[in-house]
Design an enzyme around this catalytic site. Structure first.
Site, PDB file in Angstrom:
ATOM      1  N   LYS A 149       0.844  -1.191   0.000  1.00  0.00           N
ATOM      2  CA  LYS A 149       0.000   0.000   0.000  1.00  0.00           C
ATOM      3  C   LYS A 149       0.882   1.245   0.000  1.00  0.00           C
ATOM      4  O   LYS A 149       1.790   1.382   0.830  1.00  0.00           O
ATOM      5  CB  LYS A 149      -0.904   0.001   1.242  1.00  0.00           C
ATOM      6  CG  LYS A 149      -1.914  -1.134   1.289  1.00  0.00           C
ATOM      7  CD  LYS A 149      -3.007  -0.965   0.249  1.00  0.00           C
ATOM      8  CE  LYS A 149      -4.118  -1.984   0.433  1.00  0.00           C
ATOM      9  NZ  LYS A 149      -5.213  -1.804  -0.542  1.00  0.00           N
ATOM     10  N   LYS A 245     -14.059  -8.341  -6.735  1.00  0.00           N
ATOM     11  CA  LYS A 245     -14.382  -8.457  -5.315  1.00  0.00           C
ATOM     12  C   LYS A 245     -15.875  -8.712  -5.159  1.00  0.00           C
ATOM     13  O   LYS A 245     -16.695  -8.033  -5.795  1.00  0.00           O
ATOM     14  CB  LYS A 245     -14.031  -7.167  -4.564  1.00  0.00           C
ATOM     15  CG  LYS A 245     -12.551  -6.856  -4.463  1.00  0.00           C
ATOM     16  CD  LYS A 245     -12.340  -5.530  -3.730  1.00  0.00           C
ATOM     17  CE  LYS A 245     -10.873  -5.165  -3.602  1.00  0.00           C
ATOM     18  NZ  LYS A 245     -10.678  -3.827  -3.009  1.00  0.00           N
TER      19      LYS A 245
END
Length: 332
Positions: A149, A245
């Protein structure tokens, strides 16, 4: 068949703060749907996401209204299909798959013709100081894939620190819409020198025109820019990989269609998740079984996962215990 839907919100404590470019969380807030019929219970879990205007309370309200429709005798599939793509539909759709298996209408493996086996999954390195990210990478250096990230502050230094601490790992770079086109271009040389397998949603979803025709050293993956199968064609000229997702697509049913659409268009598939328990990950493993890359480490972040759930060891995701979700028979 009489159907009853019970809905609850749960807060699951994380082992460490989870930071991305948009903020930090210390708990996973999930909504659990229990769909009951003929003495059996099907379970589904979703993770409301504020990026898409969802809160646990708003998702709970959607499911309560869905439960009221079920109580009038409307079919479960019709009620699921009437919900918009998103977290609420995910929870109800997965609960329906599970309930149908419990009622002897076919386990998920029988219906889909395959059962997920253990699979490599990315382990996420949360956004933090350079030293903290290097330490986290060193602790997870036995994982084959790390998801890093980043934001726009010192991204090259952070990425190089992670790569140096885990030299054997392949990398997914995920700025979560936190870069601009100049930052993306400035990162190209660094990314070209490292084993980066994709860069996930580097630009804001509504400001990604700069990706059109961009020659980049790693494939660009769409996450926030694509939610459902209907969206895939719209982004196919700018992205090479699609993050599928269940919480975006609105359940396993819609996620399977989304993955199929990506394949039809020659795009790669990343099986993704939110920070969640194994109740979210068990159905997502059916997407992972056909994906080019897997990012299903949600339960790895929890202090305590659900009994009998999935486990992540050395970057490998193992299926839950027999009977956990989507199969006939009682739960362990």
């Amino acid at each position: 068949m009489s159907l009853e839907l019970i809905v609850r919100i749960e807060r699951l404590r994380l082992r460490a703060p989870f930071r991305i470019s948009r903020g930090v969380k210390t708990h996973a807030e999930v909504v659990v749907a229990e769909l009951r019929a003929d003495g059996q219970v099907g379970f589904g879990e979703c993770v409301p996401y504020s990026r898409y205007g969802e809160t646990p309370a708003s998702v709970q309200d959607q499911l309560v209204l869905a439960g009221a429709r079920l109580a009038t005798g409307e079919s479960a599939r019709a009620v699921v299909d009437a919900l918009p793509a998103g977290a609420a539909r995910n929870a109800l759709d997965c609960a329906l798959w599970d309930l149908e298996a419990r009622l002897g209408l076919g386990g998920v493996a029988e219906r889909l013709g395959r059962a997920p086996a253990a699979m490599a999954t990315a382990v996420t390195i949360s956004l933090d100081t350079i030293d903290a990210m290097a330490a986290a990478a060193a602790a997870a250096s036995d994982a084959p894939v790390l998801k890093v990230k980043l934001d726009a502050h010192d991204p090259a230094e952070r990425l190089l620190a992670v790569a140096g601490a885990a030299p054997g790992a392949r990398l997914i770079v995920d700025p979560n819409e936190g870069w601009t086109l100049p930052v993306l271009n400035a990162m190209a040389d660094t990314i070209a020198r490292l084993p980066v397998i994709m860069v996930e949603q580097p630009l804001p979803a509504d400001d990604d025109a700069g990706l059109l025709g961009l020659a980049y050293p790693a494939p660009i993956c769409a996450d926030e820019a694509v939610h459902t199968a209907a969206d895939v064609l719209q982004v196919a000229d700018r992205y090479q990989v699609i993050n599928v997702k269940l919480d975006k697509a609105g359940g396993l049913t819609a996620a399977l269609a989304m993955a199929d659409r990506a394949r039809d268009l020659g795009l790669g598939v990343l099986a993704g998740c939110m920070v969640s328990s194994s109740l979210s990950i068990a159905p997502a493993m059916w997407i992972g079984a056909q994906a080019d890359a897997v990012d299903l480490d949600g339960p790895w972040w929890l202090v305590k996962d659900r009994t009998g759930g999935c486990r992540v060891e050395r970057g490998v995701l193992y299926p839950p215990q027999a009977g956990f979700w989507g199969v006939s028979g009682a739960r362990p």
